[in-house]
Scaffold this active site. Structure first.
Site, PDB file in Angstrom:
ATOM      1  N   HIS A   1      13.840 -23.358  36.140  1.00 28.31           N
ATOM      2  CA  HIS A   1      13.559 -23.490  34.704  1.00 28.31           C
ATOM      3  C   HIS A   1      12.511 -22.449  34.323  1.00 28.31           C
ATOM      4  O   HIS A   1      11.502 -22.296  35.019  1.00 28.31           O
ATOM      5  CB  HIS A   1      13.042 -24.907  34.400  1.00 28.31           C
ATOM      6  CG  HIS A   1      12.766 -25.113  32.946  1.00 28.31           C
ATOM      7  ND1 HIS A   1      13.777 -25.236  32.011  1.00 28.31           N
ATOM      8  CD2 HIS A   1      11.607 -25.176  32.254  1.00 28.31           C
ATOM      9  CE1 HIS A   1      13.244 -25.385  30.808  1.00 28.31           C
ATOM     10  NE2 HIS A   1      11.925 -25.356  30.924  1.00 28.31           N
TER      11      HIS A   1
ATOM     12  N   ASP B   1      15.049 -31.446  33.067  1.00 26.94           N
ATOM     13  CA  ASP B   1      13.880 -30.637  33.437  1.00 26.94           C
ATOM     14  C   ASP B   1      12.703 -31.495  33.921  1.00 26.94           C
ATOM     15  O   ASP B   1      11.548 -31.200  33.634  1.00 26.94           O
ATOM     16  CB  ASP B   1      13.423 -29.767  32.238  1.00 26.94           C
ATOM     17  CG  ASP B   1      14.495 -28.779  31.812  1.00 26.94           C
ATOM     18  OD1 ASP B   1      15.313 -28.389  32.664  1.00 26.94           O
ATOM     19  OD2 ASP B   1      14.515 -28.403  30.634  1.00 26.94           O
TER      20      ASP B   1
ATOM     21  N   GLY C   1      23.805 -14.472  35.497  1.00 27.33           N
ATOM     22  CA  GLY C   1      23.756 -14.640  36.950  1.00 27.33           C
ATOM     23  C   GLY C   1      22.714 -13.808  37.677  1.00 27.33           C
ATOM     24  O   GLY C   1      22.892 -13.485  38.851  1.00 27.33           O
TER      25      GLY C   1
ATOM     26  N   ASN D   1      17.137 -26.730  40.660  1.00 25.53           N
ATOM     27  CA  ASN D   1      17.314 -25.981  39.405  1.00 25.53           C
ATOM     28  C   ASN D   1      16.110 -25.082  39.195  1.00 25.53           C
ATOM     29  O   ASN D   1      15.007 -25.394  39.632  1.00 25.53           O
ATOM     30  CB  ASN D   1      17.405 -26.974  38.237  1.00 25.53           C
ATOM     31  CG  ASN D   1      17.536 -26.285  36.888  1.00 25.53           C
ATOM     32  OD1 ASN D   1      18.355 -25.370  36.721  1.00 25.53           O
ATOM     33  ND2 ASN D   1      16.723 -26.680  35.917  1.00 25.53           N
TER      34      ASN D   1
ATOM     35  N   MET E   1      23.999 -24.162  31.953  1.00 22.22           N
ATOM     36  CA  MET E   1      23.400 -24.608  30.701  1.00 22.22           C
ATOM     37  C   MET E   1      24.027 -25.881  30.143  1.00 22.22           C
ATOM     38  O   MET E   1      24.152 -26.049  28.941  1.00 22.22           O
ATOM     39  CB  MET E   1      23.446 -23.473  29.666  1.00 22.22           C
ATOM     40  CG  MET E   1      22.688 -22.231  30.114  1.00 22.22           C
ATOM     41  SD  MET E   1      20.982 -22.532  30.678  1.00 22.22           S
ATOM     42  CE  MET E   1      20.140 -22.556  29.101  1.00 22.22           C
ATOM     43  N   ARG E   2      24.416 -26.788  31.026  1.00 24.83           N
ATOM     44  CA  ARG E   2      24.908 -28.066  30.532  1.00 24.83           C
ATOM     45  C   ARG E   2      24.332 -29.177  31.404  1.00 24.83           C
ATOM     46  O   ARG E   2      24.311 -29.050  32.632  1.00 24.83           O
ATOM     47  CB  ARG E   2      26.432 -28.095  30.602  1.00 24.83           C
ATOM     48  CG  ARG E   2      27.017 -29.231  29.827  1.00 24.83           C
ATOM     49  CD  ARG E   2      28.535 -29.272  29.905  1.00 24.83           C
ATOM     50  NE  ARG E   2      29.071 -29.906  28.712  1.00 24.83           N
ATOM     51  CZ  ARG E   2      30.274 -30.457  28.645  1.00 24.83           C
ATOM     52  NH1 ARG E   2      31.070 -30.410  29.687  1.00 24.83           N
ATOM     53  NH2 ARG E   2      30.689 -31.029  27.540  1.00 24.83           N
TER      54      ARG E   2
HETATM   55  C1  GAR Z   1      17.057 -18.152  33.649  1.00 17.37           C
HETATM   56  O1  GAR Z   1      15.915 -17.685  32.995  1.00 17.37           O
HETATM   57  C2  GAR Z   1      16.912 -19.613  34.006  1.00 17.37           C
HETATM   58  O2  GAR Z   1      15.606 -19.974  34.360  1.00 17.37           O
HETATM   59  C3  GAR Z   1      17.312 -20.281  32.718  1.00 17.37           C
HETATM   60  O3  GAR Z   1      18.407 -19.535  32.265  1.00 17.37           O
HETATM   61  C4  GAR Z   1      18.249 -18.189  32.698  1.00 17.37           C
HETATM   62  C5  GAR Z   1      19.520 -17.764  33.391  1.00 17.37           C
HETATM   63  O4  GAR Z   1      19.500 -16.406  33.664  1.00 17.37           O
HETATM   64  N1  GAR Z   1      17.639 -21.648  32.922  1.00 17.37           N
HETATM   65  C6  GAR Z   1      17.389 -22.598  32.018  1.00 17.37           C
HETATM   66  O5  GAR Z   1      16.898 -22.385  30.934  1.00 17.37           O
HETATM   67  C7  GAR Z   1      17.792 -23.991  32.468  1.00 17.37           C
HETATM   68  N2  GAR Z   1      17.026 -24.981  31.765  1.00 17.37           N
HETATM   69  P1  GAR Z   1      20.389 -15.807  34.810  1.00 17.37           P
HETATM   70  O6  GAR Z   1      21.826 -16.245  34.506  1.00 17.37           O
HETATM   71  O7  GAR Z   1      20.245 -14.320  34.678  1.00 17.37           O
HETATM   72  O8  GAR Z   1      19.902 -16.341  36.106  1.00 17.37           O
END
Ligand code: GAR
Length: 235
Positions: free
Chosen positions: A113, A149, A16, A111, A94-95
């Site tokens: 990425h 994405d 988060g 979102n 992540m889903r």
């Molecule tokens: C982040 O780097 C985000 O960009 C990525 O997950 C991480 C979450 O970190 N998202 C993806 O890969 C989605 N395709 P966080 O929970 O510390 O924000």
């Protein structure tokens, strides 16, 4: 007359940190979005405690409690509705969401990425950036569409890949850029200055100084990318 702030829900699955960046940006009452709730599909997500500590309502909608993805997404949809949300931010959720839910929120769901889309969709973007030998990497905020994405891009931030980088160093540099980029992109969407139309992002009333649809880490800039400054930049 000032517009009411847009009621915004954040979906997470993990630590988060992007969620925290959005909550902190919205702590400012002048920010055009208000974070009204955080929903996680995992009870153990670290972000839940962080959100609660900041006084934000949280809900857990665990995957395991539902017979299939459609039922799980229906429960996510109901949780979003309970918060009376106008915008949904995916922040490390992540889903993949089901088509019906994505279509319902089209243009109002965004979102982040950790790559410069359309390069490096999917997982393990930092490892793949290093393996590919990219010299420039970064992150993207985009509208969510049914293809993974792939939705229209709202803003991107570029960071250098340094010769000495390992996955950890590179991901930390990109993450720092994410934390600056996501609040900026949410602001644009909440103000109606970035809208999804005909499969593209349309920008409107674009007078904010220091922003041109792209920011380069470590901060917003309209200047040409200063590669020397970027190379000196460490997270
Ligand atoms: C982040 O780097 C985000 O960009 C990525 O997950 C991480 C979450 O970190 N998202 C993806 O890969 C989605 N395709 P966080 O929970 O510390 O924000």
């Amino acid at each position: 007359m000032t517009q009411p702030r847009k009621r915004t829900v954040i979906l997470i699955s993990g630590r988060g940190s992007n969620m925290t960046a959005l909550i902190e940006a919205a702590d400012d009452s002048a920010f055009p979005a208000e974070i009204v709730g955080v929903i996680s599909d995992k009870a153990e997500a670290g972000g839940l405690q962080l959100a609660a500590a900041k006084g934000i309502a949280t809900r857990v909608v665990s995957r395991g409690d539902f017979p299939d993805k459609a039922a799980h997404d229906a429960a996510i949809d109901a949780a979003i509705a309970e918060f009376d949300a106008e915008i949904v931010c995916l922040a490390g959720y992540m889903r993949l969401l089901t088509t019906g839910l994505v279509e319902k929120w089209q243009g109002r769901m965004i979102n982040i990425h950790p790559a410069l889309l359309p390069s490096l969709k999917g997982l393990d973007t930092h490892r793949r950036a290093l393996e590919t030998g990219l010299r420039i990497h970064g992150c993207t905020v985009h509208f969510v569409t049914t293809a993974m994405d792939e939705g229209p891009i709202i803003a991107q931030s570029a960071v250098p890949v340094l010769v000495a980088d390992d996955e950890q160093a590179l991901s930390a540099r990109v993450l720092k850029a994410e934390h600056a980029l996501y609040p900026m992109a949410l602001r644009l969407v909440a103000e109606g200055k970035a809208r999804m139309e005909g499969g593209r992002t349309v920008f409107e009333d674009f007078e904010a100084p220091g922003h041109n649809g792209l920011i380069t880490s470590p901060g917003p800039s309209n200047d040409p990318v200063d590669l020397e400054a970027l190379a000196r930049f460490t997270p």
